[in-house]
Write an enzyme that holds these catalytic residues in place. Sequence first.
Site, PDB file in Angstrom:
ATOM      1  N   HIS A  57      -9.518   3.228  -1.162  1.00  0.00           N
ATOM      2  CA  HIS A  57      -8.133   2.788  -1.067  1.00  0.00           C
ATOM      3  C   HIS A  57      -7.737   1.877  -2.234  1.00  0.00           C
ATOM      4  O   HIS A  57      -7.595   0.671  -2.059  1.00  0.00           O
ATOM      5  CB  HIS A  57      -7.935   2.083   0.282  1.00  0.00           C
ATOM      6  N   CYS A 101       0.817  -1.226   0.000  1.00  0.00           N
ATOM      7  CA  CYS A 101       0.000   0.000   0.000  1.00  0.00           C
ATOM      8  C   CYS A 101       0.844   1.267   0.000  1.00  0.00           C
ATOM      9  O   CYS A 101       0.299   2.365  -0.130  1.00  0.00           O
ATOM     10  CB  CYS A 101      -0.951   0.007   1.181  1.00  0.00           C
TER      11      CYS A 101
HETATM   12  C1  LIG Z   1     -15.002  -4.886   4.770  1.00  0.00           C
HETATM   13  C2  LIG Z   1     -15.153  -5.483   3.390  1.00  0.00           C
HETATM   14  C3  LIG Z   1     -14.788  -6.943   3.415  1.00  0.00           C
HETATM   15  C4  LIG Z   1     -16.609  -5.321   2.954  1.00  0.00           C
HETATM   16  O1  LIG Z   1     -16.747  -5.857   1.677  1.00  0.00           O
HETATM   17  P1  LIG Z   1     -18.111  -6.554   1.190  1.00  0.00           P
HETATM   18  O2  LIG Z   1     -18.753  -7.248   2.339  1.00  0.00           O
HETATM   19  O3  LIG Z   1     -17.799  -7.359  -0.011  1.00  0.00           O
HETATM   20  O4  LIG Z   1     -18.966  -5.328   0.810  1.00  0.00           O
HETATM   21  P2  LIG Z   1     -19.769  -5.092  -0.551  1.00  0.00           P
HETATM   22  O5  LIG Z   1     -18.842  -4.516  -1.558  1.00  0.00           O
HETATM   23  O6  LIG Z   1     -20.541  -6.317  -0.897  1.00  0.00           O
HETATM   24  O7  LIG Z   1     -20.769  -3.961  -0.093  1.00  0.00           O
HETATM   25  C5  LIG Z   1     -21.869  -4.187   0.777  1.00  0.00           C
HETATM   26  C6  LIG Z   1     -22.317  -2.864   1.361  1.00  0.00           C
HETATM   27  O8  LIG Z   1     -21.348  -2.414   2.326  1.00  0.00           O
HETATM   28  C7  LIG Z   1     -20.794  -1.180   1.930  1.00  0.00           C
HETATM   29  N1  LIG Z   1     -19.372  -1.241   2.230  1.00  0.00           N
HETATM   30  C8  LIG Z   1     -18.454  -2.087   1.695  1.00  0.00           C
HETATM   31  N2  LIG Z   1     -17.265  -1.876   2.256  1.00  0.00           N
HETATM   32  C9  LIG Z   1     -17.423  -0.890   3.156  1.00  0.00           C
HETATM   33  C10 LIG Z   1     -16.555  -0.244   4.034  1.00  0.00           C
HETATM   34  N3  LIG Z   1     -15.257  -0.574   4.097  1.00  0.00           N
HETATM   35  N4  LIG Z   1     -17.050   0.730   4.816  1.00  0.00           N
HETATM   36  C11 LIG Z   1     -18.347   1.082   4.754  1.00  0.00           C
HETATM   37  N5  LIG Z   1     -19.228   0.489   3.938  1.00  0.00           N
HETATM   38  C12 LIG Z   1     -18.762  -0.475   3.145  1.00  0.00           C
HETATM   39  C13 LIG Z   1     -21.081  -1.056   0.465  1.00  0.00           C
HETATM   40  O9  LIG Z   1     -21.166   0.287   0.068  1.00  0.00           O
HETATM   41  C14 LIG Z   1     -22.395  -1.760   0.340  1.00  0.00           C
HETATM   42  O10 LIG Z   1     -23.418  -0.894   0.770  1.00  0.00           O
HETATM   43  P3  LIG Z   1     -24.872  -0.930   0.094  1.00  0.00           P
HETATM   44  O11 LIG Z   1     -25.398  -2.314   0.388  1.00  0.00           O
HETATM   45  O12 LIG Z   1     -25.603   0.159   0.795  1.00  0.00           O
HETATM   46  O13 LIG Z   1     -24.646  -0.684  -1.357  1.00  0.00           O
HETATM   47  C15 LIG Z   1     -14.219  -4.737   2.397  1.00  0.00           C
HETATM   48  O14 LIG Z   1     -14.600  -3.403   2.307  1.00  0.00           O
HETATM   49  C16 LIG Z   1     -12.759  -4.829   2.805  1.00  0.00           C
HETATM   50  O15 LIG Z   1     -12.156  -5.881   2.744  1.00  0.00           O
HETATM   51  N6  LIG Z   1     -12.127  -3.718   3.209  1.00  0.00           N
HETATM   52  C17 LIG Z   1     -10.726  -3.705   3.597  1.00  0.00           C
HETATM   53  C18 LIG Z   1      -9.840  -3.534   2.404  1.00  0.00           C
HETATM   54  C19 LIG Z   1      -8.397  -3.805   2.725  1.00  0.00           C
HETATM   55  O16 LIG Z   1      -8.072  -4.669   3.504  1.00  0.00           O
HETATM   56  N7  LIG Z   1      -7.501  -3.055   2.105  1.00  0.00           N
HETATM   57  C20 LIG Z   1      -6.096  -3.182   2.336  1.00  0.00           C
HETATM   58  C21 LIG Z   1      -5.749  -2.448   3.550  1.00  0.00           C
HETATM   59  S1  LIG Z   1      -4.037  -2.562   3.944  1.00  0.00           S
END
Ligand SMILES: CC(C)(COP(=O)(O)OP(=O)(O)OC[C@H]1O[C@@H](n2cnc3c(N)ncnc32)[C@H](O)[C@@H]1OP(=O)(O)O)[C@@H](O)C(=O)NCCC(=O)NCCS
Lengths: 141, 389
Positions: free
Chosen positions: B333, B84
């Site tokens: 991100h 990252c």
């Molecule tokens: C937390 C996480 C697993 C959620 O993913 P998901 O369950 O597949 O979510 P989806 O894409 O299916 O979205 C479902 C809903 O949650 C919301 N959403 C997804 N990620 C979100 C987040 N991080 N924060 C807030 N809302 C989030 C979406 O907007 C969607 O909302 P809606 O139903 O109103 O449209 C994912 O965001 C994630 O892995 N984040 C971390 C990324 C990471 O690790 N990056 C590297 C860092 S070093």
Amino acid sequence: MVLMTEEKELYLGYASDKAMTPFMQKFLEALDGEKLMMSKCTSCGTEFLPPRQHCQKCLSECELQELTETEAKLHSYVIVDFAPESLSSKAPYVVAIGEFPSGKRLTAHITNLMGMPEVGMSLKLGYEHIDAKKLTYKWLV
Amino acid sequence: MARRVAVVAGGHSKFGKRYDATMRELCAEAYKPIYDEGISQDKIDATVLSYAASQFTGQGAGSALIADYIGLQDKPHLRVESACTTGTASLRAAWGMVAAGLYDVMLVLGVEQMNRVSSATATEYMSQAGDMRWEYPFGISFPAFYALMASRYMHEYNMTHDTLAKIAVKSHHYGAQNPKAHLPKEVSFEEANNAIPICRPLNLYDCSLITDGAAAVVIAAEDRVKEFTDRPMWIKGIGAGASEMKIQDRTSLTSIPGAKRASKAAYEMAGLGPEDMQMAQVHDCFTIAELIAYEDCGFVEPGKGPEFVDNKENYITGRMPVNCDGGLKSKGHPLGATGVSMTYEVMKQMRGEAENASRQIKDVKHGFVHNVGQSGQFVNCFIFERGWS
Ligand SMILES: CC(C)(COP(=O)(O)OP(=O)(O)OC[C@H]1O[C@@H](n2cnc3c(N)ncnc32)[C@H](O)[C@@H]1OP(=O)(O)O)[C@@H](O)C(=O)NCCC(=O)NCCS
Ligand SMILES: [Zn+2]
């Protein structure tokens, strides 16, 4: 490497790194017999857990030695609710860093928790044969 | 003595789930405003392209593909990768080449396309950046690494999840005012505190987004700067740091040792301290990461992060506005674009051109950037200085 016929095909953990070496093979064979091996540098004596084949300090060869400690304290934990794809079917699971009295640490799942984990709680080292090829060390409360 | 180097222009794509674009189109979108400002391809000597993971797209040798797509096919280019921090690592590499006199004008282009695979697959790829032999077998995702820090922080400093939820509320408050943000919506404290668990103690609103997007900046040597702008943003300090590969090997989980080293080195090179900064962009891949960043960058003493949050010192009206573009949490991100996007945001704030005047920080002379890779194995900090009065 090419496996010798008498060697068992063994891998560590629930989602395994398949890249095997003779050193890792020995580690896993010991684990198969419920022994957790650390390693000790043959030159400067530094100890490593999990083991390394090469000393981090002087790059000399290390030898495997059985870890005699079995009791630890929980240093930190996470409850994985949303897992990497390879472990999706296992979630939720608890990953903990346990710290032995010597200060050595080990990262593994806690598999028999009834309530919530707590930093500082007592852990005991355990073993598990996940399937015919996969095995692991783990934490028990 | 090295030549001074300034950021002279920047561009930024819309961040989000960009099913209308792949890496190449996103990069064109980020370079276009720079081109429109008059920095056409013939003015650029070389490019550093930044993306963290080719697994997401399957495209190998992406710098060739992208350079060609945006009309830089006959100029040297290379790709830099360090998780990252890929974006700021690219900026650091380009700075070195320009400072040393190899090139005068360089394009730093950061991009990631993460949404063509499912979140579970993306989580899988990212977990493979942990130690494949000793961490990956136990299913430790990125949120999990940071949850290990959060559990320990809660234990050592008696912090509750309330603090983390307040950080999420702040990020979304500013993200809602950023038209480039992935999830530009306000969230309430209750929503942020009670969202579905992802890696307890972290929930959905503690996590950054899985985002597609690109950002670009152009840097130039001091003797060429005037050709491009009368508002150069000087690269005044750069510090880099590293930490142990396996998270269990860190002496402390409530601080990132490499980040402390990186920020210290950046302050030393700039001859400035945290009190001289009017804003900061920190790596809030998780809310706990932002909290720890306040302490690692010297905005507050260790353990005092929660108080800083309670007093809203991290808002525009506070002592140190942090991530007033929404941060990784709400802006998004896209791994390789993030460090470049942070740099872009400092430039826009310094110029008084924050997208949406409502989140404009007043009179920014110095801005701080803190960009972390993995769980701290890579860290780059930058200090930027306004080059006009
Ligand atoms: C937390 C996480 C697993 C959620 O993913 P998901 O369950 O597949 O979510 P989806 O894409 O299916 O979205 C479902 C809903 O949650 C919301 N959403 C997804 N990620 C979100 C987040 N991080 N924060 C807030 N809302 C989030 C979406 O907007 C969607 O909302 P809606 O139903 O109103 O449209 C994912 O965001 C994630 O892995 N984040 C971390 C990324 C990471 O690790 N990056 C590297 C860092 S070093
Ligand atoms: Zn040694």
